[in-house]
Design a protein around this motif. Structure first.
Motif, PDB file in Angstrom:
ATOM      1  N   ARG A   1      -1.491  -2.653  11.306  1.00 24.50           N
ATOM      2  CA  ARG A   1      -2.526  -3.361  10.848  1.00 24.50           C
ATOM      3  C   ARG A   1      -3.168  -4.095  11.998  1.00 24.50           C
ATOM      4  O   ARG A   1      -4.220  -4.623  11.704  1.00 24.50           O
ATOM      5  CB  ARG A   1      -2.099  -4.202   9.613  1.00 24.50           C
ATOM      6  CG  ARG A   1      -1.614  -3.307   8.435  1.00 24.50           C
ATOM      7  CD  ARG A   1      -1.180  -4.293   7.236  1.00 24.50           C
ATOM      8  NE  ARG A   1      -0.619  -3.494   6.201  1.00 24.50           N
ATOM      9  CZ  ARG A   1      -1.699  -2.731   5.352  1.00 24.50           C
ATOM     10  NH1 ARG A   1      -2.818  -3.017   5.617  1.00 24.50           N
ATOM     11  NH2 ARG A   1      -1.026  -2.192   4.303  1.00 24.50           N
TER      12      ARG A   1
ATOM     13  N   GLU B   1       2.732   4.023  -1.468  1.00 26.27           N
ATOM     14  CA  GLU B   1       2.742   4.765  -2.687  1.00 26.27           C
ATOM     15  C   GLU B   1       3.336   6.073  -2.901  1.00 26.27           C
ATOM     16  O   GLU B   1       4.008   6.413  -3.692  1.00 26.27           O
ATOM     17  CB  GLU B   1       1.193   4.880  -3.213  1.00 26.27           C
ATOM     18  CG  GLU B   1       0.371   3.603  -3.560  1.00 26.27           C
ATOM     19  CD  GLU B   1      -0.665   3.927  -4.145  1.00 26.27           C
ATOM     20  OE1 GLU B   1      -1.462   5.295  -4.191  1.00 26.27           O
ATOM     21  OE2 GLU B   1      -1.499   3.026  -4.278  1.00 26.27           O
TER      22      GLU B   1
ATOM     23  N   SER C   1       0.945  -1.338  -0.103  1.00 28.39           N
ATOM     24  CA  SER C   1      -0.017   0.086   0.007  1.00 28.39           C
ATOM     25  C   SER C   1       0.880   1.173   0.010  1.00 28.39           C
ATOM     26  O   SER C   1       0.308   2.441  -0.159  1.00 28.39           O
ATOM     27  CB  SER C   1      -0.883  -0.014   1.152  1.00 28.39           C
ATOM     28  OG  SER C   1       0.087  -0.143   2.232  1.00 28.39           O
TER      29      SER C   1
ATOM     30  N   ARG D   1      -2.976   5.088   7.924  1.00 30.37           N
ATOM     31  CA  ARG D   1      -2.349   5.355   6.479  1.00 30.37           C
ATOM     32  C   ARG D   1      -1.134   5.910   6.187  1.00 30.37           C
ATOM     33  O   ARG D   1      -0.683   5.970   5.230  1.00 30.37           O
ATOM     34  CB  ARG D   1      -3.601   5.625   5.841  1.00 30.37           C
ATOM     35  CG  ARG D   1      -4.947   5.143   5.956  1.00 30.37           C
ATOM     36  CD  ARG D   1      -6.086   6.016   5.190  1.00 30.37           C
ATOM     37  NE  ARG D   1      -5.793   6.065   3.876  1.00 30.37           N
ATOM     38  CZ  ARG D   1      -6.464   6.707   3.064  1.00 30.37           C
ATOM     39  NH1 ARG D   1      -7.495   7.705   3.599  1.00 30.37           N
ATOM     40  NH2 ARG D   1      -6.503   6.865   1.664  1.00 30.37           N
TER      41      ARG D   1
END
Length: 286
Positions: free
Chosen positions: A244, A20, A18, A199
């Motif tokens: 997570r 980026e 994830s 995030r």
């Protein structure tokens, strides 16, 4: 933070599907221009998109702004954030922001201007927007469109300027200007969720990793409550794994800061009666 430190901290990044974007902020990151070029090039080599936040102090004239910005783009820069408001204007001439904006448009670089606006700053904010021609040429976006949502408008704003208005908050430098903060009761923040928690991993020069962009508490001291490890002795992939599986991170991500506040308040934990934003509410909870 040196280039060697960044490269060391980013070990195992490719294990995180994830991941980026790499965002560089400060302070003022371009005080270390050569290191920043190396970091951008390394991120590009790693297939990461990059954002850099600056106050444009270095854009002393049109030629210098174009030259410096082109060098950053050639190194791999994808998006530029410019901090410009009444608080920065005290130290950075607005003319330099104009040169930076002009260069960004000429070089077709996606960019935004982020402005802190206090409840007594409306007139000054309108003046700055007008002086920068952003009242007619800018595109106003939500104050939540920062880094994580940049990709959603990166394409359509090429050559134009996104304007991000953010309220003055009751922590950091703003603690010296409480009269500028628009205080609200907690109930007005009950539907606000956090777009950052779970995030984003924020890393300071010493390698301390946080699960939020607020690396400092309301008193300006390092916020150890949000820390999830140090990249000098653990890997980015391990920290991502912690995020997570952390129930508190999941709770904040899906329920928002108000629900945490409500549970603590109902349990007898004393709180202030008003807050500057959801981040302020969350910081008080910790």
């Amino acid at each position: 933070m040196t280039f060697e430190a960044v490269r060391r901290y980013m070990q195992s990044f490719d294990e995180i599907a994830s991941l980026e974007w790499l965002a560089l902020t400060g302070g003022e990151p371009l005080l270390f221009f050569d290191d920043i070029q190396k970091v951008l090039a390394y991120a590009k080599q790693c297939s990461l998109k990059t954002k850099l936040v600056t106050n444009a102090y270095w854009a002393t004239d049109e030629h210098t702004a174009l030259e410096r910005l082109k060098a950053l783009i050639d190194s791999g820069l994808d998006f530029l954030g410019i901090s410009a408001d009444v608080y920065h204007e005290e130290y950075i001439p607005l003319e330099r922001v104009k040169y930076c904006l002009s260069a960004s448009r000429k070089l077709n670089l996606g960019h935004e201007v982020a402005m802190i606006t206090g409840q007594k700053d409306a007139e000054s904010t309108r003046r700055i927007l007008h002086d920068l021609h952003l009242d007619t040429e800018g595109v106003l976006v939500s104050d939540k469109l920062h880094l994580l949502d940049t990709v959603s408008y990166l394409g359509i704003l090429r050559g134009r300027t996104a304007v991000v208005l953010m309220p003055a908050q009751s922590f950091g430098r703003a603690t010296a200007h409480p009269e500028r903060v628009a205080w609200v009761p907690a109930e007005t923040l009950k539907h606000v969720t956090c777009p950052m928690v779970g995030r984003v991993v924020s890393v300071n020069p010493l390698g301390h990793a946080h699960w939020c962009c607020c690396m400092f508490g309301r008193d300006g001291v390092r916020n150890t409550c949000f820390e999830v490890g140090n990249l000098t002795d653990t890997t980015l992939a391990e920290i991502d794994g912690k995020l997570r599986t952390d129930p508190l991170v999941a709770f904040l991500a899906y329920q928002g800061p108000f629900e945490l506040f409500r549970h603590l308040r109902d349990g007898g934990v004393p709180f202030a009666e008003r807050f500057s934003c959801a981040c302020d509410l969350c910081l008080q909870a910790f």
